[in-house]
Write a protein that holds these residues in place. Structure first.
Motif, PDB file in Angstrom:
ATOM      1  N   GLY A 106      41.729   9.120 -18.396  1.00 33.30           N
ATOM      2  CA  GLY A 106      41.861  10.437 -17.790  1.00 33.30           C
ATOM      3  C   GLY A 106      40.946  10.701 -16.620  1.00 33.30           C
ATOM      4  N   ASP A 108      39.496  11.493 -13.112  1.00 35.78           N
ATOM      5  CA  ASP A 108      40.160  12.252 -12.050  1.00 35.78           C
ATOM      6  C   ASP A 108      39.420  12.095 -10.724  1.00 35.78           C
ATOM      7  OD1 ASP A 108      37.906  13.867 -12.199  1.00 35.78           O
ATOM      8  OD2 ASP A 108      38.945  15.546 -13.177  1.00 35.78           O
ATOM      9  N   GLN A 187      51.822   3.639 -16.687  1.00 36.58           N
ATOM     10  CA  GLN A 187      51.665   4.696 -15.685  1.00 36.58           C
ATOM     11  C   GLN A 187      51.877   4.065 -14.314  1.00 36.58           C
ATOM     12  OE1 GLN A 187      47.696   6.355 -15.603  1.00 36.58           O
ATOM     13  NE2 GLN A 187      48.452   8.390 -15.115  1.00 36.58           N
ATOM     14  N   SER A 214      52.317   8.665 -11.995  1.00 34.09           N
ATOM     15  CA  SER A 214      52.931   9.469 -13.043  1.00 34.09           C
ATOM     16  C   SER A 214      51.913   9.842 -14.112  1.00 34.09           C
ATOM     17  CB  SER A 214      54.083   8.680 -13.689  1.00 34.09           C
ATOM     18  OG  SER A 214      53.563   7.551 -14.387  1.00 34.09           O
ATOM     19  N   GLU A 215      52.302  10.720 -15.002  1.00 28.56           N
ATOM     20  CA  GLU A 215      51.462  10.993 -16.158  1.00 28.56           C
ATOM     21  C   GLU A 215      51.321   9.720 -16.989  1.00 28.56           C
ATOM     22  OE1 GLU A 215      51.753  15.141 -18.063  1.00 28.56           O
ATOM     23  OE2 GLU A 215      53.787  14.743 -17.338  1.00 28.56           O
ATOM     24  N   HIS A 218      54.267   7.771 -18.993  1.00 27.37           N
ATOM     25  CA  HIS A 218      55.567   8.129 -18.401  1.00 27.37           C
ATOM     26  C   HIS A 218      56.673   7.255 -18.992  1.00 27.37           C
ATOM     27  CE1 HIS A 218      58.267   9.750 -15.382  1.00 27.37           C
ATOM     28  NE2 HIS A 218      58.581   8.532 -14.979  1.00 27.37           N
ATOM     29  N   GLY A 277      43.896  10.259 -14.436  1.00 32.13           N
ATOM     30  CA  GLY A 277      44.116  11.696 -14.534  1.00 32.13           C
ATOM     31  C   GLY A 277      44.866  12.220 -13.320  1.00 32.13           C
ATOM     32  N   VAL A 278      45.976  12.906 -13.541  1.00 39.84           N
ATOM     33  CA  VAL A 278      46.829  13.351 -12.425  1.00 39.84           C
ATOM     34  C   VAL A 278      47.127  14.844 -12.473  1.00 39.84           C
ATOM     35  CG1 VAL A 278      47.887  11.108 -12.014  1.00 39.84           C
ATOM     36  CG2 VAL A 278      48.879  12.628 -13.739  1.00 39.84           C
ATOM     37  N   ALA A 279      46.301  15.612 -13.184  1.00 36.46           N
ATOM     38  CA  ALA A 279      46.558  17.049 -13.304  1.00 36.46           C
ATOM     39  C   ALA A 279      46.601  17.734 -11.945  1.00 36.46           C
ATOM     40  CB  ALA A 279      45.493  17.694 -14.193  1.00 36.46           C
ATOM     41  N   LEU A 282      49.979  16.978 -10.245  1.00 38.50           N
ATOM     42  CA  LEU A 282      51.063  17.656 -10.951  1.00 38.50           C
ATOM     43  C   LEU A 282      51.065  19.145 -10.624  1.00 38.50           C
ATOM     44  CD1 LEU A 282      50.825  15.905 -14.438  1.00 38.50           C
ATOM     45  CD2 LEU A 282      52.624  15.601 -12.730  1.00 38.50           C
ATOM     46  N   CYS A 288      58.084  12.938 -10.988  1.00 35.75           N
ATOM     47  CA  CYS A 288      58.378  11.509 -11.048  1.00 35.75           C
ATOM     48  C   CYS A 288      59.716  11.273 -11.737  1.00 35.75           C
ATOM     49  CB  CYS A 288      57.275  10.767 -11.785  1.00 35.75           C
ATOM     50  SG  CYS A 288      55.668  10.855 -10.960  1.00 35.75           S
TER      51      CYS A 288
END
Length: 331
Positions: A106, A108, A187, A214-215, A218, A277-279, A282, A288
């Motif tokens: 996670g 970031d 991912q 991607s999350e 994914h 971490g892709v918050a 997003l 995606c």
């Protein structure tokens, strides 16, 4: 919009050009002439690594420039300095490789990064990408710079060979190594989703670093291989193999078996590749497409060019040889 694409004839650059053209933007492609430019662009030729190689960019104004350079940061530095007064925004496609080890699940955009220098020559990939980031921010400032820290990129036009290898291997059929566990999360980002998000983000005036992938989870290893089976119409015998068996045989994750990294046996590497971490992205509109669409479209593209994907000369060839796989499977 007026887009200047530095490169633009292969993989990520090609996808960005196609996305811009689909928006009816005016696109200028500056490249070395080694590959044909996409139809519908204004073409400028030059080699950024040579003296006076940027001469064709001495004049002209653009709303944004996109740069995917991954070698000497000084090349990015020279381009950014030349364009700073005539381009509104600089979009640099960087990499999650800029983050310093060890990686935790996670991580970031606030995670520590490797050291880098905008003035560096040939350096290792993480330092090259970090130096490129610094070069862009130095010339354009933080408010006019967008740093796209991409994770694993797959999709049509791929010139690394990861997804193309799995597709060709699936199409060959017969007993086939399926690296377990089946539910190992993956991912990645489809190159077209990367291109669409990057251009939209620039239109909206976003700046600073964004992890773009991607999350986590994914899809899974099983989901990817099943998508390859559906896309190719082949009927391989998937032999699910424990990670311990694969590693004991000297088979390398990520290179011999592209994309796959066992989570329990190699947690730090798995987090680095498949635990990003892709918050932030997003929240900024990243979407995606399903794995089946990415795999099917990549197979269709491969078939359209004769089944063999292009290979970047500066990257190693990936994939397990038939002999090594036969030995692993005992066939």
């Amino acid at each position: 919009m007026r887009l200047l694409m530095l490169g633009g004839t292969e993989f990520v650059g090609r996808a960005i050009v196609e996305s811009a053209l689909a928006r009816d933007w005016h696109v200028t492609v500056f490249h070395r002439g080694r590959h044909p430019a996409p139809p519908g662009v204004t073409e400028l030729l030059g080699d950024r690594t040579t003296p006076d190689g940027l001469a064709e960019l001495a004049e002209g104004r653009w709303d944004m420039v996109v740069d995917t350079w991954s070698a000497a940061p000084s090349v990015v530095r020279d381009s950014a300095r030349l364009l700073a007064g005539r381009v509104d925004r600089y979009l640099y496609v960087s990499s999650c490789s800029v983050y310093a080890a060890p990686h935790t699940a996670g991580y970031d955009e606030t995670a520590p990064v490797v050291d880098g220098s905008a003035d560096a020559g040939d350096v290792a990939y993480p330092e090259a990408k970090r130096g490129g980031e610094l070069a862009v921010v130095e010339a354009f400032g933080e408010d006019r710079s967008l740093l796209v820290r991409a994770g694993l990129i797959i999709g049509p036009w791929e010139n690394i060979g990861r997804l193309p290898w799995w597709l060709r291997r699936t199409a060959r059929g017969g007993p086939m190594t399926a690296p377990g566990p089946r539910d190992t999360p993956l991912q990645y980002i489809d190159v077209r989703d990367l291109a669409d998000w990057t251009l939209s983000a620039a239109e909206r005036g976003l700046s600073g670093p964004y992890n773009l992938v991607s999350e986590a989870g994914h899809t899974t290893v099983e989901g990817l291989l099943e998508a390859c089976v559906r896309a190719t119409g082949a009927d391989p015998e998937l032999r699910w193999t424990d990670p311990e068996v694969i590693l004991a045989a000297g088979v390398e994750p990520w290179t011999d078996l592209p994309i796959w990294v066992p989570r329990e046996q190699l947690p730090e590497l798995h987090h680095a590749v498949h635990g990003v971490g892709v918050a932030k992205a997003l929240a900024a509109g990243l979407r995606c497409r399903p794995v089946g669409e990415t795999v099917a479209d990549t197979w269709e593209w491969l078939q359209s060019i004769g089944g063999e994907a292009p290979q970047r000369p500066d990257r190693p060839v990936v994939g397990l040889s038939p002999a090594a796989e036969a030995k692993l499977l005992g066939t």
